[in-house]
Design a protein around this motif. Sequence first.
Motif, PDB file in Angstrom:
ATOM      1  N   LEU A 138       3.512  27.948  76.716  1.00  0.00           N
ATOM      2  CA  LEU A 138       3.896  29.111  76.075  1.00  0.00           C
ATOM      3  C   LEU A 138       3.729  28.818  74.780  1.00  0.00           C
ATOM      4  N   ALA A 139       4.040  27.606  74.227  1.00  0.00           N
ATOM      5  CA  ALA A 139       4.079  27.252  72.754  1.00  0.00           C
ATOM      6  C   ALA A 139       3.657  26.044  72.264  1.00  0.00           C
ATOM      7  N   ARG A 248       6.532  23.271  62.637  1.00  0.00           N
ATOM      8  CA  ARG A 248       5.833  23.337  63.724  1.00  0.00           C
ATOM      9  C   ARG A 248       6.596  23.242  64.897  1.00  0.00           C
ATOM     10  N   MET A 251       9.305  26.261  65.344  1.00  0.00           N
ATOM     11  CA  MET A 251       8.675  27.316  65.563  1.00  0.00           C
ATOM     12  C   MET A 251       8.115  27.207  67.014  1.00  0.00           C
ATOM     13  N   ALA A 252       7.582  26.305  67.590  1.00  0.00           N
ATOM     14  CA  ALA A 252       7.488  25.975  69.232  1.00  0.00           C
ATOM     15  C   ALA A 252       8.758  26.061  69.776  1.00  0.00           C
ATOM     16  N   ALA A 255       9.889  29.868  69.969  1.00  0.00           N
ATOM     17  CA  ALA A 255       8.943  30.586  70.875  1.00  0.00           C
ATOM     18  C   ALA A 255       9.240  30.456  72.399  1.00  0.00           C
ATOM     19  N   THR A 256       9.594  29.076  72.714  1.00  0.00           N
ATOM     20  CA  THR A 256       9.847  28.819  74.066  1.00  0.00           C
ATOM     21  C   THR A 256      11.078  29.067  74.214  1.00  0.00           C
TER      22      THR A 256
END
Length: 348
Positions: A138-139, A248, A251-252, A255-256
């Motif tokens: 996903l991310a 980073r 953000m990951a 998104a997850t």
Amino acid sequence: MAVPIAVLDCDLLLYGRGHRTLDRFKLEDVTDEYLVSTYGFPRQFICYLVDLLGASLSRPTQRSRAISPETQVLAALGFYTSGSFQTRMGDAIGISQASMSRCVANVTEALVERAPQFIRFPEDEAAVQSLKDDFYALAGMPGVLGVVDCTHVAIKAPNAEDLSYVNRKGLHSLNCLMVCNARGALLSAETHWPGSMPDCNVLQHAALTAQFETELYKDGWLLGDSSFFLRTWLMTPLHIPETPAEYRYNMAHSATHNVIERTFRTIRSRFRCLDGSKGTLQYSPEKSSHIILACCVLHNISLQHGLDVWSAPAAGHVEPAEEEYEQMESMDSEACRIRQELLLTHFS
């Protein structure tokens, strides 16, 4: 193969001979489109539920002619997906509103009994690795075994004196703790917590915590938002990211973690009894908790049958955004070390 539905003598007495009774409604006589629009699911899925729950729904009764499992399943699905005991729903299958209520109670308990069969973490090594791989795709967040969050479901006030179910918005609710995989299938669902309990307190007392504190899953973690404390098995976002690696990571993480929010929307979209559009659940906290859990079981079964509504357009009532929560600061030095190592290894 569709099973014929029996006529209910008690409802003939209530409605008279001119009422559209069950001998005039058979599953094979209507289209899948009609079943989906009225009961939320196609014929194949309904027949599967009848087979799955039939033994529980055919228990001995004092009545001369018990309500058939087929009718009970249809009545319950009609309530779960519409959110009300409307007369037209009973008319469609030929039973009274009182019988509808009994059917919902029976099917709910039968589904709750089967919750451990359909809502659980994988145990074999290959399935656990597949879980991690799906999340990583996903991310790019490694080691994720599930995403966790809480959501509130409105219920009627238990009584005037009991404030334990009053949430931050002044409404009575149950605070439900859930974990899902990358596809939105639930891996854990605890639906009984009072609405006044903050998310971090719910997690602290949850069976989920006991499960992960035993170090059953040593090589992975859950992802939770900032309403939870950072733990060795629960990675949360950084409150104030400063470096590119920290940005980073956040953000990951976001998104997850978004998968659980989409899952909540999916469940509310499919099971309108939970979304508040027809009012609160008019049951005790215990019965309301069971109805929520029954809908969670149906959600997972529907995914197993390929009935994924993530791509369907949202309609009707939309749950208002949750209020801002206090950022939880971790005092667990080992958890901080694990998150920092994760940052250095995968996001630097």
